[in-house]
Design an enzyme around this catalytic site. Structure first.
Site, mmCIF file in Angstrom:
data_model
loop_
_atom_site.group_PDB
_atom_site.id
_atom_site.type_symbol
_atom_site.label_atom_id
_atom_site.label_comp_id
_atom_site.label_asym_id
_atom_site.label_seq_id
_atom_site.Cartn_x
_atom_site.Cartn_y
_atom_site.Cartn_z
ATOM 1 N N ALA A 224 0.742 -1.165 -0.015
ATOM 2 C CA ALA A 224 0.082 -0.142 0.056
ATOM 3 C C ALA A 224 0.934 1.327 0.040
ATOM 4 C CB ALA A 224 -0.935 -0.029 1.234
ATOM 5 N N ASP A 225 1.993 1.510 0.811
ATOM 6 C CA ASP A 225 2.550 2.440 0.789
ATOM 7 C C ASP A 225 3.644 2.752 -0.548
ATOM 8 O OD1 ASP A 225 3.463 3.468 3.401
ATOM 9 O OD2 ASP A 225 3.195 1.347 4.055
#
Length: 400
Positions: free
Chosen positions: A170-171
């Site tokens: 996600a990052d």
């Protein structure tokens, strides 16, 4: 590595973010010539310094993500720290932050005062949930975004639990989305004569956008896609298959032509001429049958044997690599995908080179992540003109 000046030469970025999307944005900008000044809390620093696998107590990911960055310390909870921070913004172009909105307001570096004092600044604020909703000030991390985005729900085996990725997915996706957003904002400022602006990115939405098929199916068909393992019926056969020598091989059949080549390669030319197996929609109805047929054929051959046949037939197939195999792949080595950099702390390190290959202005790695506060004198003294006595007093007060 690369030229001395990249396409972003002359751009200055202040990175006051930690784990991990915000720093990834600054890394990408720094690879292509931007000057990145990483601001960390005195004494502690970015948690990524000790995150994950370590050597001599130093996080290996830290060394890569903090490549090319000048590292300074600054306590933004102190008024003098805030003053120095604003002086940095006076001579910078981009600000990257990742703290919760309430923390930025306490420190006087939320968007309104930053824009009022520095209207030229493009401010990227990457948080778990983003602004404008009841969860805006909740602490958020990539794991939560991978759950809420729907990614974990569709990942894993059908009879298994929702599956989270073992890396910063996600990052990373939010970092990519944020990087192009920063470049768009700079284009607006520098080409169209606009001002700086706020870019608000959370960790949920970029990943959710990648699996939008799930919400589209739910919205239009009332269907909630679930877990199907490595299969993808719309691209049957599509899976990871075990070979006779206990290796793994992945196949994609996204187009009818690839499926035809595959059927011929595995000794089923009869299927290659059958519309029930060539037409994507008809083949989707036979996905399990096709998948089992291919799995059986591959299971009787070694990885090298299967790949030799598939490559000759121009089938879309590839071995499943571990880290060592990835590093030794002859094609990637020929492209210069990985480079060796000598680091004063850890010695020679092999790292991923900048991903995009630009013919005229390639990215470069000048150095890896530095010690906490290594560039305090150069930045606060050299760039901002703070004299030696004042720097000593700031150190004594714990401001830097």
């Amino acid at each position: 590595m690369g030229e001395a000046r990249g396409p972003l030469h002359g751009l200055r970025v202040v990175e006051a973010a930690t784990l991990a999307a915000g720093p990834m944005v600054a890394t990408a900008l720094g690879e292509f010539g931007a000057e990145v000044i990483k601001v960390e809390q005195p004494g502690a620093g970015d948690p990524m310094r000790t995150w994950g696998d370590r050597k001599h107590g130093i996080g290996l990911v830290w060394k890569s993500v903090s490549r090319n960055k000048r590292c300074v310390t600054l306590d933004l909870r102190q008024p003098e720290g805030q003053d120095l921070f604003h002086r940095l913004l006076d001579v910078s172009d981009v600000l990257v932050v990742g703290n919760r909105p309430s923390a930025l307001r306490r420190w006087g570096i939320d968007y309104e005062p930053v824009h009022a004092a520095h209207p030229h600044i493009v401010m990227l604020h990457v948080t778990g949930y983003g602004g404008g909703g009841p969860a805006s000030d909740r602490p958020g991390y990539g794991t939560l975004a991978e759950a809420m985005s729907g990614f974990a729900h569709v990942t894993g085996q059908p009879d298994g639990p929702p599956t989270l990725p073992p890396f910063m997915l996600a990052d990373g996706v939010a970092g990519l989305a944020s990087t192009y957003a920063v470049m768009m904002a700079l284009y607006h400022r520098d080409v169209h004569g606009g001002t700086g602006q706020l870019i608000d990115v959370n960790l949920i939405e970029p990943l959710a956008r990648l699996i939008e098929y799930a919400t589209l199916s739910y919205d239009q068909l009332g269907v909630t896609p679930g877990r199907v393992g490595n299969r993808l019926d719309a691209s049957a056969p599509r899976n990871a298959y075990r070979t006779a020598d206990d290796r793994w091989l992945a196949i994609s059949s996204a187009s009818p032509n690839i499926a035809v080549r595959l059927f011929r390669a595995v000794g089923r030319p009869d299927l290659a001429g059958n519309p029930d197996y060539v037409d994507p929609f008809r083949r989707q109805a036979r996905a399990i049958e096709v998948d089992e047929l291919v799995a059986d054929w591959i299971s009787q051959r070694t990885l090298d044997e299967a790949m030799k046949i598939f490559e000759a037939a121009e089938v879309a197939a590839a071995p499943v690599y571990d880290a060592g195999q990835l590093l030794s792949d002859e094609h990637l080595r020929a492209r210069g995908t990985f480079v060796e950099v000598d680091d004063p702390d850890l010695g020679p390190m092999t790292l991923h080179a900048p991903v995009a290959v630009l013919s005229e202005t390639p990215g470069r790695i000048e150095h890896l992540g530095r010690a906490l506060g290594a560039d305090n004198d150069a930045v606060f003294g050299g760039l901002l003109g703070v004299d030696a006595d004042r720097l000593a007093a700031l150190r004594a007060a714990g401001t830097i």
